[in-house]
Write an enzyme that holds these catalytic residues in place. Sequence first.
Site: not given
Ligand code: PBG
Ligand code: ZN
Length: 332
Positions: A203, A256
Amino acid sequence: MTQRPRRLRKNPIIREMIAETRLSKDMFIYPYFIVPGKKEKQGINAMPGINHFSVDELLKDAEKGLKLGVNKVLLFGVGEEKTKDASSSFSNNSVVVKAIKELKKNFGEDIYVITDVCVCAYTDHGHCGLLTPLSQRRGAGGEAYVHNDSSVEVLAKMAHAHALAGADMVAPSDMMDGRVGAIRNLLDSKGFENTAIMSYAIKFSSSYYGPFREAADSAPQKGDRKSYQMDFRNGREALKEAMLDEQEGADILMVKPALAYMDVISNLRANTLLPVACYNVSGEYSMVKAAAQKGWIDEQKIVMENMHAFSRAGADIIISYHTRDILEKKWL
Ligand code: PBG
Ligand code: ZN
């Protein structure tokens, strides 16, 4: 004499035959944002077509979705009490817990329920873990230090609360070190050997999450997430992160965001035997929707080009806010 190669794609029948990538409705996971209360179905400004649902409204929407083949959902809890210790995240009364129970009560095995496991919507500071007392003493402007191991404990408890409610799979999105192993151990010790883990293994710290943070009300109040999310300049390190999660017992590895990270998806596909998922995130969705609303692009064609590209890059699973449109409007 050299042979002139035939361009098989000139024939439409053969073009279909030699297509290397085919999408199926079975690849898609649809995210839902769940809020407390009743009769709530509130649109999210930056994500046209996506709503906040209270559990009763979720059931109605999920029923319609199931008829179209939307049978894998990813749940996010929004609007719960925000505290220093994120205690509402692992409560057995959270909206997510209620949503899991109701979905399972109403649709049983017909629906596969996955939950996001992260505390950023449940901490008063909006970070994905608990902050160390040390960083708090540093005061305003100091970098936020997330305390890894105490955060991992909370995340495992959250995953357990979801499993207890009936979640089929948990998806930790926090990026703390060792959380997949900790979740696996706790779930196993409580008798949830069959609850699967889809790890947000790779991520990136990304500005593509902007609309989501509005939707989930989870933006960090101070600082950013660079100390725990991945640096988008790094591809090798990304693979290393994923390998660790695999060793810790992840069942599915996710990349992601998706669009700007096709090389990472493809590299991961080549280096693991696990299923690979990609998350076509909020910013990617919003950009397509905005341009489509302006009439600047053909939404259906752009969406389906993107989806095929994810698959071609190596994603077996696509998490996308477009899922509902794709199935409802028969774009597949
Ligand atoms: C929370 C989380 C996020 C997303 C999924 N789980 C946001 C982040 O880490 O800031 C992003 C999903 C999206 O942008 O569609 N940890
Ligand atoms: Zn988070």
